[in-house]
Design a protein around this motif. Structure first.
Motif, PDB file in Angstrom:
ATOM      1  N   GLU A   1      11.715   3.934  -1.120  1.00  0.00           N
ATOM      2  CA  GLU A   1      12.225   3.170   0.012  1.00  0.00           C
ATOM      3  C   GLU A   1      11.280   3.323   1.200  1.00  0.00           C
ATOM      4  N   VAL A   2      11.279   2.317   2.050  1.00  0.00           N
ATOM      5  CA  VAL A   2      10.473   2.393   3.267  1.00  0.00           C
ATOM      6  C   VAL A   2      11.423   2.627   4.440  1.00  0.00           C
ATOM      7  N   ASN A   3      11.370   3.824   4.985  1.00  0.00           N
ATOM      8  CA  ASN A   3      12.172   4.133   6.168  1.00  0.00           C
ATOM      9  C   ASN A   3      11.207   4.352   7.329  1.00  0.00           C
ATOM     10  N   VAL A   4      11.050   3.353   8.139  1.00  0.00           N
ATOM     11  CA  VAL A   4      10.096   3.475   9.244  1.00  0.00           C
ATOM     12  C   VAL A   4      10.725   4.307  10.355  1.00  0.00           C
ATOM     13  N   GLY A   5      10.012   5.361  10.735  1.00  0.00           N
ATOM     14  CA  GLY A   5      10.432   6.136  11.889  1.00  0.00           C
ATOM     15  C   GLY A   5       9.881   5.467  13.137  1.00  0.00           C
ATOM     16  N   VAL A   6      10.765   5.226  14.093  1.00  0.00           N
ATOM     17  CA  VAL A   6      10.333   4.544  15.301  1.00  0.00           C
ATOM     18  C   VAL A   6      10.171   5.580  16.410  1.00  0.00           C
ATOM     19  N   ALA A   7       8.948   5.723  16.897  1.00  0.00           N
ATOM     20  CA  ALA A   7       8.706   6.716  17.944  1.00  0.00           C
ATOM     21  C   ALA A   7       9.359   6.259  19.238  1.00  0.00           C
ATOM     22  N   ILE A   8      10.211   7.120  19.783  1.00  0.00           N
ATOM     23  CA  ILE A   8      10.936   6.791  21.010  1.00  0.00           C
ATOM     24  C   ILE A   8      10.682   7.898  22.017  1.00  0.00           C
TER      25      ILE A   8
ATOM     26  N   VAL B   1       0.865  -1.184   0.000  1.00  0.00           N
ATOM     27  CA  VAL B   1       0.000   0.000   0.000  1.00  0.00           C
ATOM     28  C   VAL B   1       0.905   1.239   0.000  1.00  0.00           C
ATOM     29  N   PRO B   2       1.621   1.445  -1.090  1.00  0.00           N
ATOM     30  CA  PRO B   2       2.676   2.470  -1.098  1.00  0.00           C
ATOM     31  C   PRO B   2       2.143   3.893  -0.926  1.00  0.00           C
ATOM     32  N   GLU B   3       0.841   4.074  -1.181  1.00  0.00           N
ATOM     33  CA  GLU B   3       0.280   5.431  -1.039  1.00  0.00           C
ATOM     34  C   GLU B   3       0.475   5.984   0.366  1.00  0.00           C
ATOM     35  N   LEU B   4       0.604   5.092   1.331  1.00  0.00           N
ATOM     36  CA  LEU B   4       0.748   5.546   2.712  1.00  0.00           C
ATOM     37  C   LEU B   4       2.210   5.764   3.108  1.00  0.00           C
TER      38      LEU B   4
ATOM     39  N   ALA C   1      12.388   9.691   7.687  1.00  0.00           N
ATOM     40  CA  ALA C   1      11.330   8.701   7.871  1.00  0.00           C
ATOM     41  C   ALA C   1      10.215   8.921   6.853  1.00  0.00           C
ATOM     42  N   THR C   2       9.750   7.830   6.274  1.00  0.00           N
ATOM     43  CA  THR C   2       8.675   7.927   5.291  1.00  0.00           C
ATOM     44  C   THR C   2       7.328   7.572   5.906  1.00  0.00           C
ATOM     45  N   VAL C   3       7.364   7.022   7.110  1.00  0.00           N
ATOM     46  CA  VAL C   3       6.156   6.662   7.839  1.00  0.00           C
ATOM     47  C   VAL C   3       6.620   6.447   9.280  1.00  0.00           C
ATOM     48  N   THR C   4       5.696   6.481  10.228  1.00  0.00           N
ATOM     49  CA  THR C   4       6.113   6.288  11.616  1.00  0.00           C
ATOM     50  C   THR C   4       5.310   5.147  12.254  1.00  0.00           C
ATOM     51  N   VAL C   5       5.996   4.427  13.118  1.00  0.00           N
ATOM     52  CA  VAL C   5       5.310   3.413  13.921  1.00  0.00           C
ATOM     53  C   VAL C   5       5.445   3.816  15.383  1.00  0.00           C
ATOM     54  N   THR C   6       4.317   3.876  16.074  1.00  0.00           N
ATOM     55  CA  THR C   6       4.374   4.195  17.484  1.00  0.00           C
ATOM     56  C   THR C   6       3.744   3.046  18.259  1.00  0.00           C
TER      57      THR C   6
ATOM     58  N   PRO D   1       4.172  15.469  10.017  1.00  0.00           N
ATOM     59  CA  PRO D   1       4.395  16.017   8.673  1.00  0.00           C
ATOM     60  C   PRO D   1       5.875  15.913   8.303  1.00  0.00           C
ATOM     61  N   PRO D   2       6.229  15.748   7.051  1.00  0.00           N
ATOM     62  CA  PRO D   2       5.347  15.673   5.888  1.00  0.00           C
ATOM     63  C   PRO D   2       4.872  14.251   5.577  1.00  0.00           C
ATOM     64  N   GLN D   3       5.003  13.335   6.533  1.00  0.00           N
ATOM     65  CA  GLN D   3       4.525  11.983   6.274  1.00  0.00           C
ATOM     66  C   GLN D   3       2.999  12.010   6.146  1.00  0.00           C
ATOM     67  N   VAL D   4       2.450  10.935   5.612  1.00  0.00           N
ATOM     68  CA  VAL D   4       1.010  10.922   5.364  1.00  0.00           C
ATOM     69  C   VAL D   4       0.309   9.791   6.118  1.00  0.00           C
ATOM     70  N   ALA D   5       1.071   9.057   6.925  1.00  0.00           N
ATOM     71  CA  ALA D   5       0.437   8.001   7.703  1.00  0.00           C
ATOM     72  C   ALA D   5       1.285   7.691   8.927  1.00  0.00           C
TER      73      ALA D   5
END
Lengths: 323, 77, 491
Positions: free
Chosen positions: C353-360, C336-339, C407-412, C428-432
């Motif tokens: 690329e998928v760079n997951v930002g990890v909320a710390i 689901v690359p749109e996210l 980060a292209t998206v974040t996981v918390t 921002p500027p991520q979309v999900a």
């Protein structure tokens, strides 16, 4: 409408008519009518005693003018161009400028020296330089640079009225310029700079040969929505900093257009003087547009390129808007 | 391994994770709650004890180890 | 103002997040002359998000440090010049010689007399006076050049050299007294790079002014005076002049009494970080039309598999469940690359690329979400190592620049404190952003029977300007599916 040349001649004639002590001397001022035809017809009108041709010896005839002034006369010396005036610098700097001071005020030198200056007529390096700054450097003399027809008359009149040596720099491109001339008017105060065109955005400072370029540039800038204020410096020594500072205080920006070379020139002096007075009003560095640091070339396209141009003034003004 | 040695090691590793606070911890405080440890921190504590004391605490036992006292009891066995 | 010369790269103050405007250079980790390669830590920068280690993105040699430690400069400000290794000369001996000549020649030729090449050093020269550039060198500087730089050169030769970015001092002249003519420059063009350092030295010379200025707000005198009169903090004013200089008009426009980030910062770093988080989240809530979805996922298979995997490993090699969740999210995003995208102001093209930002969460307050580059490509051990590394460094204040803005998206995951689910706010500027609650044992119906199962409530917040709930639903369903085959996550 009269020409700049006519205006100077009008002043010379009026002075000679009103004061017997006034006389004109210089190379070719008599029979030839002046290298730039300023004194044309004056020999016939006033005779060879008062319109005197001199040998090609600037040091000699400028020195003679100093002697005549010390002796109570009101000599007007015409030096063909500022380039040749260097031969007379010793007389100017060591005698004319110092006499009042070294005599404790006992002597005064009411000498007027007129000379052509500037380039643009394809008469090559030895006839085209702008060395006014050499004279404006020297305490004890005053330097005027008329840029308008009326000023050409008024400044010569006021120069002769002044008790100290006054140098009048007439830009050679201006002699043919025509404009309104009121020959009856009381001559304007020559020692003050004048705002020739009001504006809010940037101050353009010019004199003699560069005033016209500043006004043209202001015209071009107005079409782009930039309102330039044009200040005619008029007097190169002493410099009227209060008027310049007032303008820059209003616009916060300045471009100085000086036909002299940049290094060690008047433009730098103006920048420094403004910086000392209104630094905290400046919204960016002051710019200067000067002549390329070369002996003025003979070839037309190169000469045109070397001298300050309207385009460069416009560019500098626009640049100044960006701080 | 004495009780004091175990406690000293525990406090040392906790201090590395949460500077200064390992010393403040009471024996029956809930370590995770008191020091706000997450699973990553807890794993780090386990790793530290493993390297330091040579003990291997299986993941299935993590749940029992909620206080310093529990650690001491577990490691003294 | 500062420009990179040929063969050089500028190392600039990086943007470590969309909300970052300036950073304070805390320390240099390299000195002039040091060789650096892509990825090396060259500086430490302090931002509202804490102390960040900044990497360089070019291979080369540090030519010049432009900013002193302690200086706070806007994002994008040149901090150092990195010269390409290839340009520094084929032989070491030749390098010094060429550099020396380049410095001398460049200072005279390119900086002093070439307006186009020296916008910073000489304002008067920079306003378009080509005549002088030719004239001064032709008549004024030529004798000096002969003595100082080896060989004289013609104006046309120097112009040609400038255009071709050659050091005219490095060109062999064929004219009398070794004069370098136009033809010599044209002939030298194909030569090895020895001569091609002129501008590097030239820009070095012209950078002096900027180095001195970099630490302070650049404002014109009248702008400064006016700011003081009006009580405007120049640090909070954006300059519209050349190179961002603050002009009078900028101050007039600025709200009165605005206090800049510097003052907030002076209060305490924690407060500054809180302010930065607040700014980013306020912007997110203000600008991003969020939609929220939750989905309960059976973690039974994943937990059993992980337990078994960890059982025969020493603690140092164990993997926490969060790593599984992050990996599953990264892989799901490939479907689901749109996210996995950045909002650019009008669209959000998916990132390759998928760079997951990890909320710390940081002890003492605050939150960072450094990226784990190429998250979807990492095996579980590598991912676990990367996660514990960033967590450890985040808490120590040693994150890297590249981790902060990429980060292209974040996981918390707020699971450690027992929450059921998290309704997250997009950064921002991520979309999900994807959230996970606490995995816990709850009743679950399997094959018509109520059985105890380890469940986790996954959630997603999506940007409605970019996607709809359907996309988010597909993502969560995909994550669920991936977690049912945990062994496939380990590759």
């Amino acid at each position: 409408m009269s020409s700049y040349r006519d205006a100077i001649r009008s002043a010379l004639r009026q002075l000679m008519q009103e004061d017997e002590r006034v006389f004109l001397m210089g190379e070719d001022v008599g029979n030839y009518g002046g290298a730039y035809a300023v004194s044309k017809g004056l020999l016939e009108e006033f005779g060879p005693e008062r319109i005197r041709d001199t040998p090609l010896a600037e040091s000699g005839f400028v020195g003679a003018g100093i002697g005549a002034a010390l002796g109570g006369m009101r000599p007007i010396v015409e030096v063909m161009t500022v380039n040749f005036s260097l031969l007379a610098l010793d007389q100017v700097v060591n005698n004319a400028a110092t006499m009042r001071h070294m005599s404790g005020g006992q002597f005064e030198v009411p000498l007027v020296v007129r000379m052509a200056t500037g380039g643009g007529k394809q008469i090559a390096a030895q006839h085209s330089h702008s060395l006014e700054n050499w004279f404006a450097h020297v305490p004890g003399i005053k330097c005027l640079a008329p840029a308008t027809v009326q000023d050409a008359r008024d400044m010569v009149l006021q120069a002769v009225a002044d008790p100290d040596p006054v140098f009048v720099f007439e830009h050679q491109l201006l002699y043919g310029m025509t404009g309104e001339l009121d020959e009856e008017a009381a001559p304007a105060d020559p020692w003050r700079a004048i705002v020739r065109r009001p504006g809010e955005d940037v101050t353009l400072i010019g004199w003699a040969g560069t005033l016209g370029k500043c006004l043209e540039a202001a015209e071009a800038l107005a079409k782009e929505g930039v309102e330039a204020e044009v200040v005619d410096l008029r007097c190169l020594r002493p410099i009227d900093f209060p008027t310049l500072a007032a303008s820059v205080t209003k616009t916060h920006r300045a471009v100085i257009v000086d036909e002299g070379w940049k290094t060690g020139g008047l433009a730098g002096e103006l920048m420094a003087g403004l910086m000392e007075r209104v630094f905290y009003e400046l919204d960016g560095p002051i710019r200067r547009v000067c002549t390329a640091e070369v002996p003025i070339p003979y070839a037309k396209h190169m000469e045109d390129h070397a001298l300050p141009t309207v385009e460069r003034v416009v560019a500098a003004a626009k640049e100044s808007l960006r701080g | 391994m004495t009780r004091d040695e175990i406690l000293a090691a525990l406090r040392r590793h906790l201090n590395a994770i949460v500077p200064g606070e390992g010393d403040e911890l009471a024996l029956d405080d809930d370590i995770r709650d008191e020091l706000d440890l997450d699973s990553m921190d807890f794993l780090k504590l386990v790793q530290g004890l493993h390297e330091d004391l040579g003990v291997d605490i299986p993941e299935t036992d993590y749940g029992k180890l909620d206080t310093l006292e529990a650690f001491v009891g577990y490691l003294s066995r | 103002m500062v420009e990179a010369a040929a063969g050089e790269q500028l190392f600039t103050m990086p943007s470590l997040g969309a909300d970052m405007e300036a950073g304070r250079l805390v320390a240099w980790k390299v000195g002039v002359g040091d060789a650096v390669k892509r990825g090396d830590i060259v500086a430490e920068v302090e931002t509202e998000k804490g102390l960040i280690e900044v990497e360089v993105f070019a291979d080369g040699v540090v030519r010049e440090l432009l900013v002193e430690p302690g200086a706070k400069v806007p994002v994008g400000t040149a901090l150092a010049r990195i010269g390409g290794a290839a340009e520094s000369g084929a032989a070491a001996g030749g390098e010094a010689e060429t550099d020396g000549a380049g410095a001398g020649g460049a200072a005279r030729v390119d900086v002093a007399y070439a307006p186009a090449a020296a916008p910073g050093s000489a304002p008067g020269e920079a306003i378009g006076e080509p005549v002088e550039s030719v004239g001064e060198t032709a008549y004024g500087a030529a004798p000096g050049k002969t003595k100082l730089d080896g060989a004289p050169s013609t104006p046309a030769a120097r112009r040609e050299a400038r255009e071709k970015q050659l050091d005219v001092g490095g060109v062999r002249g064929s004219g009398s007294h070794g004069r370098v003519g136009l033809e010599d420059v044209r002939g030298a063009e194909g030569d090895a790079g020895g001569a091609r350092v002129a501008s590097a030295a030239a820009t070095g010379a012209r950078g002096e002014g900027s180095a001195a200025e970099a630490g302070r707000v650049r404002a014109t005198p009248v702008a400064r005076r006016r700011a003081e009169e009006r009580g405007v903090d120049l640090g909070a004013v954006e300059g519209s002049g050349r190179d961002g200089v603050i002009l009078l008009a900028d101050v007039e426009k600025a709200p009165v009494g605005v206090t800049g980030p510097a003052k907030t910062k002076a209060a305490s770093p924690a407060e500054a970080m809180r302010a930065a988080i607040g700014a980013a989240m306020a912007r997110s809530k203000r600008e991003i039309p969020h939609y929220y979805l939750t989905h309960t996922i059976d973690l039974g298979a994943a937990m059993s598999w992980l337990e078994a995997r960890n059982a025969d490993r020493p603690p140092t090699e164990r993997v926490v469940p969060a790593a599984l969740l992050v990996k599953a999210t990264a892989l799901a995003l490939k479907k689901v690359p749109e996210l996995n995208a950045w909002w650019t102001g009008s669209a959000a093209p998916p990132k390759a690329e998928v760079n997951v930002g990890v909320a710390i969460s940081l002890r003492g307050g605050g939150l960072v979400a450094p990226a784990i580059p190429g998250t979807d490509q990492l095996g579980l051990d590598a991912l676990m190592a990367a996660m514990s590394d960033v967590v450890e460094r985040a808490r120590r204040g040693a994150l890297r620049a590249s981790e902060m803005g990429s980060a292209t998206v974040t996981v918390t995951s707020l699971g450690d404190r027992g929450v059921e689910s998290v309704i997250p706010v997009i950064i921002p500027p991520q979309v999900a952003i994807v959230g996970f609650g606490t995995p816990s044992e709850r009743p679950w119906v399997v094959d018509g029977e109520v059985v105890p199962r380890t469940l986790v409530t996954a959630s997603v917040a999506g940007d409605h300007r970019v996607t709809d709930g359907h996309h988010g639903a597909r993502l969560l369903a995909r994550i669920e599916k991936l977690l049912q085959k945990p062994e496939k996550l380990d590759s």
